[in-house]
Every structure is written in structure tokens, then in C-alpha cells.
Design an enzyme around this catalytic site. Structure first.
Site, mmCIF file in Angstrom:
data_model
loop_
_atom_site.group_PDB
_atom_site.id
_atom_site.type_symbol
_atom_site.label_atom_id
_atom_site.label_comp_id
_atom_site.label_asym_id
_atom_site.label_seq_id
_atom_site.Cartn_x
_atom_site.Cartn_y
_atom_site.Cartn_z
ATOM 1 N N GLN A 11 71.902 -14.352 -2.015
ATOM 2 C CA GLN A 11 72.689 -15.206 -2.501
ATOM 3 C C GLN A 11 72.575 -15.451 -4.047
ATOM 4 O OE1 GLN A 11 75.388 -16.042 -0.682
ATOM 5 N NE2 GLN A 11 74.458 -14.373 0.530
ATOM 6 N N ASP A 69 68.330 -1.780 -7.760
ATOM 7 C CA ASP A 69 67.388 -2.126 -7.157
ATOM 8 C C ASP A 69 66.169 -2.179 -8.695
ATOM 9 O OD1 ASP A 69 65.470 -1.113 -4.884
ATOM 10 O OD2 ASP A 69 65.004 -0.098 -6.044
ATOM 11 N N ASP A 157 57.919 -13.516 -12.463
ATOM 12 C CA ASP A 157 57.965 -13.977 -13.662
ATOM 13 C C ASP A 157 56.643 -14.759 -14.391
ATOM 14 O OD1 ASP A 157 60.439 -12.674 -13.710
ATOM 15 O OD2 ASP A 157 61.635 -14.255 -12.912
ATOM 16 N N HIS A 182 65.683 -7.508 -18.172
ATOM 17 C CA HIS A 182 66.689 -5.717 -17.550
ATOM 18 C C HIS A 182 68.112 -5.988 -16.624
ATOM 19 C CE1 HIS A 182 64.204 -8.528 -14.656
ATOM 20 N NE2 HIS A 182 63.760 -7.650 -13.749
#
Length: 200
Positions: A11, A69, A157, A182
Site C-alpha cells: 500500500q 522489481d 535501508d 533507485h
């Protein structure tokens, strides 16, 4: 507004993409709203898996579809976890379990050999049989830290060091992360392409 389906159950991604694509006249709808079935990611590259997901969503909804992806490539591990980033520690592994497995694999590796990068491939298919899907690729260079830092972000992260800001990705403010990441870079490419070739 033109409806476009986002091939993800995440979400957070849906909200982010909905905000960004509204400027192009798109109404972004999550595939879950159409009860789109899960599709096996059988590709061996980020590009193949993104195409598989976008094609499946387009086929089941009859709408244009966007899929992404993404994953982390660590040089010392010959590119692992790569396309298996989300399930590095097992099929149902949590972010924390994946992160811990990576830290263990990198134990004792000197800083100079801890180089890594995040990849994000975004694919937009106008329809199920689109012969020329729009493919955008963003890359974010950094290195793997020896321990977790910060509370923002998700996935890897907390252990991804960002040289530009001298901190972990999880320590960046969301706006700054979008500029560097990215996914942010792949989205910029997608928007540039949509300006040149608007979907009809």
C-alpha cells in the site's frame, strides 16, 4: 482520468505512485482491488520479474499496468541477495531476518569490499500483449554497514550506507531519499518517457 493498475500489494508503493502519476492524468489502482491472483516470479533478472508482474496484472484487469522489481546487489556476495532480496532468509522472512542474514554473511569483510547497490526496474505495459513495454532502471550506489542505523525506510535501508549524505538510507528524510534512491531514479525515467510518449 485514465486508470492504471499497480502490480503490487504494498500500500505504501500504491500511495507513492498514485501521488506521482496523478500529474500525468492517471488514476492508480492497486491490483488487490481487482483480486488479481499472485504470480510466480520465475525470472532470473529484475527486468524479467517486473515484466511477468505487469503482464499478469494487465491480463487479469484489462488495464495498462505498472510493476516494479527491485533488490540489493552486494559485490562481495557475487550479486546476492539480488532478485531474492525480499526472501533472502527464506520465503516468509521478515525485513529484520533478511537484514540479519546479510550482516552475518558480511561479518569481517573489510570496508573496501562492502560495495553494494540497490536496483529498481519499473515496467509499464499498455496491455497484456504489449510488444514494447516501457522499461526504466534506477541504480543507487553505496556500501553495507556493519550494524543497523536509523528508523526510516524498510528492508535493507538501515544497513545501506549513502556516501552522498554520510549516513544510512534509514536515516534519510523521505524527500531526500526519493531524490537519491533507485526507485526515485527509475520513476524520473518513467515520467520523462511519458512526457515524450503519452499513453493514449
Amino acid at each position: 482520468m485514465k486508470k492504471i493498475v499497480l502490480a503490487t500489494g504494498n500500500q505504501g508503493k500504491v500511495r507513492e505512485m498514485a501521488d506521482l502519476l496523478a500529474d500525468f492524468g492517471f488514476d492508480v489502482v492497486a491490483q488487490s482491488e481487482f483480486n488479481v491472483s499472485e504470480v510466480a516470479e520465475t525470472g532470473t533478472t529484475f527486468i524479467e520479474n517486473a515484466i511477468i508482474k505487469a503482464r499478469h496484472a494487465a491480463k487479469e484487469t484489462g488495464l495498462a499496468a505498472i510493476a516494479d522489481d527491485s533488490g540489493l546487489e552486494v559485490d562481495f556476495l557475487q550479486g546476492a541477495p539480488g532478485i531474492y532480496s525480499a526472501r533472502y532468509a527464506g520465503e516468509k522472512a521478515s525485513d529484520q531476518e533478511n537484514l540479519e542474514k546479510l550482516l552475518t554473511a558480511m561479518e569481517g569483510v573489510p570496508e573496501a569490499q562492502r560495495t553494494a547497490r540497490f536496483h529498481c526496474v519499473l515496467v509499464l505495459m499498455r496491455h497484456e500483449n504489449d510488444p514494447t513495454p516501457i522499461v526504466c532502471h534506477g541504480k543507487w550506489e553505496g556500501r553495507i554497514l556493519t550494524q543497523a542505523h536509523g528508523d526510516n525506510g524498510f528492508g535493507y535501508d538501515p544497513i545501506f550506507f549513502v556516501p552522498e549524505d554520510n549516513c544510512a538510507s534509514a536515516e534519510l528524510e523521505p524527500v531526500r531519499k526519493k531524490q537519491l534512491s533507485h526507485r526515485g531514479k527509475a520513476l524520473k525515467q518513467l515520467f520523462a518517457t511519458l512526457r515524450e510518449q503519452p499513453l493514449v
